[in-house]
Design a protein around this motif. Structure first.
Motif, PDB file in Angstrom:
ATOM      1  N   GLU A  13      53.062 101.803  65.055  1.00 18.80           N
ATOM      2  CA  GLU A  13      53.185 100.600  65.884  1.00 18.80           C
ATOM      3  C   GLU A  13      51.863  99.866  66.013  1.00 18.80           C
ATOM      4  OE1 GLU A  13      54.168  99.282  70.508  1.00 18.80           O
ATOM      5  OE2 GLU A  13      54.421 101.379  69.878  1.00 18.80           O
ATOM      6  N   CYS A  98      62.035  93.846  67.110  1.00 18.52           N
ATOM      7  CA  CYS A  98      62.680  95.153  67.054  1.00 18.52           C
ATOM      8  C   CYS A  98      63.155  95.362  65.617  1.00 18.52           C
ATOM      9  CB  CYS A  98      63.864  95.214  68.020  1.00 18.52           C
ATOM     10  SG  CYS A  98      63.417  94.869  69.742  1.00 18.52           S
ATOM     11  N   MET A 131      56.700  95.235  70.115  1.00 17.99           N
ATOM     12  CA  MET A 131      57.407  95.782  68.962  1.00 17.99           C
ATOM     13  C   MET A 131      58.147  97.039  69.380  1.00 17.99           C
ATOM     14  SD  MET A 131      54.724  95.504  65.800  1.00 17.99           S
ATOM     15  CE  MET A 131      54.082  93.908  65.250  1.00 17.99           C
ATOM     16  N   SER A 132      59.288  97.287  68.713  1.00 15.62           N
ATOM     17  CA  SER A 132      60.055  98.494  68.986  1.00 15.62           C
ATOM     18  C   SER A 132      60.878  98.845  67.762  1.00 15.62           C
ATOM     19  CB  SER A 132      60.975  98.296  70.190  1.00 15.62           C
ATOM     20  OG  SER A 132      61.788  99.440  70.412  1.00 15.62           O
ATOM     21  N   SER A 134      64.377  99.805  66.048  1.00 17.14           N
ATOM     22  CA  SER A 134      65.755  99.444  66.342  1.00 17.14           C
ATOM     23  C   SER A 134      66.558  99.509  65.049  1.00 17.14           C
ATOM     24  CB  SER A 134      65.831  98.029  66.934  1.00 17.14           C
ATOM     25  OG  SER A 134      67.176  97.573  66.973  1.00 17.14           O
ATOM     26  N   THR A 138      65.751  92.450  65.031  1.00 12.14           N
ATOM     27  CA  THR A 138      65.936  91.420  66.055  1.00 12.14           C
ATOM     28  C   THR A 138      64.586  90.775  66.368  1.00 12.14           C
ATOM     29  OG1 THR A 138      67.748  92.704  67.028  1.00 12.14           O
ATOM     30  CG2 THR A 138      66.785  90.964  68.388  1.00 12.14           C
TER      31      THR A 138
END
Length: 317
Positions: A13, A98, A131-132, A134, A138
């Motif tokens: 990340e 995401c 940020m993530s 997923s 998205t």
């Protein structure tokens, strides 16, 4: 293993954040950019215009149809146009991304290039986000804008007798989407309009300066969005079909695909034109074209007749 094989999980990340933010630059309205808990942006007007849009893969874009940089331009444009429709100018964007862990890091970097490139058109900067991981890619963008001392132009000010005018083009992106959906990649004019809109951002503040009474970003379709103006203002809006020129590429595509081109022009979204109403005595700014009038009543008509069929995009229809 290659970087593409590792995906973003290979750089982590914070590694990806470092790579993305290294590509960004900042204008004079940014006092503090990415790297702290929040950014700091100048709000000289003492009021902040704010808008958020979200793009979901498979719903709003497809990676096999558009490059990452094009998707970045589209994601930024949706928000920049909303701010322009208030008569304001965007100063900063915040972006939440995401993504699947296998997404190549280079894709996210190219997305950032597109976001920053579109923001730069109006002198805005990408100042932060999140940020993530997923399973569904998205992109959520929030825009902050400055009114420059003017009152905001809302949807609620149109009055009977006003001129309805349009800045920018409609139908091009919708035609491009139809072309791509049928498995074609031409006409290029239409496909590129879907991939990367050409938005008349400066037309929003210009309309506010000459006294526009109501304004809206045409994101879901001209008739649908003018319907929001009509409802908010408690008036009726009539649009003239003959105010719209059908370009040759659109006419040819419509004939080949069995589509009425006016369906694209009047109900297609994603070009992010601006529609506004002006007092009948107003001189329209450069780039604004009369397309109809405001009358007493309710709803939107075309040549004084009810439009048959859907009037625009509905996320839940």
């Amino acid at each position: 293993m290659s970087e593409r094989g590792n995906g973003v999980v290979g750089v982590g990340e914070f590694g990806l954040i470092d790579r993305v933010t290294a590509r960004l630059s900042y204008g004079p309205t940014v006092l503090l950019g990415p790297g702290d808990d929040a950014a700091v942006v100048v709000a000289a007007d003492a009021r902040v215009v704010a808008s958020t849009d979200v793009l979901v893969e498979g719903r709003h874009f497809r990676r096999d149809w558009s490059a990452a940089q094009d998707i970045g331009h589209r994601a930024a444009a949706a928000n920049l146009a909303d701010v322009a429709a208030m008569g304001a100018r965007t100063t900063a964007l915040l972006v939440a991304l995401c993504m699947p862990p296998e997404l190549p890091p280079g894709w996210a970097e190219e997305l950032a290039d597109g976001l920053a490139g579109e923001a730069a058109i109006v002198g805005a900067s990408v100042v932060g986000g999140d940020m993530s991981a997923s399973p569904t890619l998205t992109i959520a963008v929030t825009a902050l804008g400055d009114l420059g001392g003017r009152a905001p132009v809302t949807r609620a000010g149109a009055r009977p007798g006003d001129i309805v005018a349009l800045a920018g083009r409609t139908g091009y992106a919708a035609a491009g989407l139809t072309v791509l959906s049928r498995g074609f990649r031409t006409p290029r004019l239409l496909v590129e309009a879907y991939r990367r809109p050409e938005v008349p951002y400066r037309a929003g503040p210009a309309a506010a300066e000459v006294g526009a009474t109501a304004m809206i970003d045409v994101s879901d379709g001209l008739l649908a969005d003018l319907g929001h103006v009509a409802q908010a203002s408690g008036v009726a809006v009539d649009v003239r079909r003959d105010a719209f020129e059908v370009p040759r590429q659109m006419r040819d595509a419509a004939q080949a695909l069995g589509v009425d081109p006016y369906t694209w022009l009047l109900t297609g979204g994603d070009d992010h034109a601006l529609a506004a109403t002006f007092p009948p005595t107003a001189t329209l700014p450069t780039g604004w074209q009369p397309i109809g009038e405001v009358t007493a009543g309710a709803g939107v008509t075309v040549d004084r007749r009810q439009w048959e069929g859907p009037v625009g995009w509905d996320h839940f229809r």
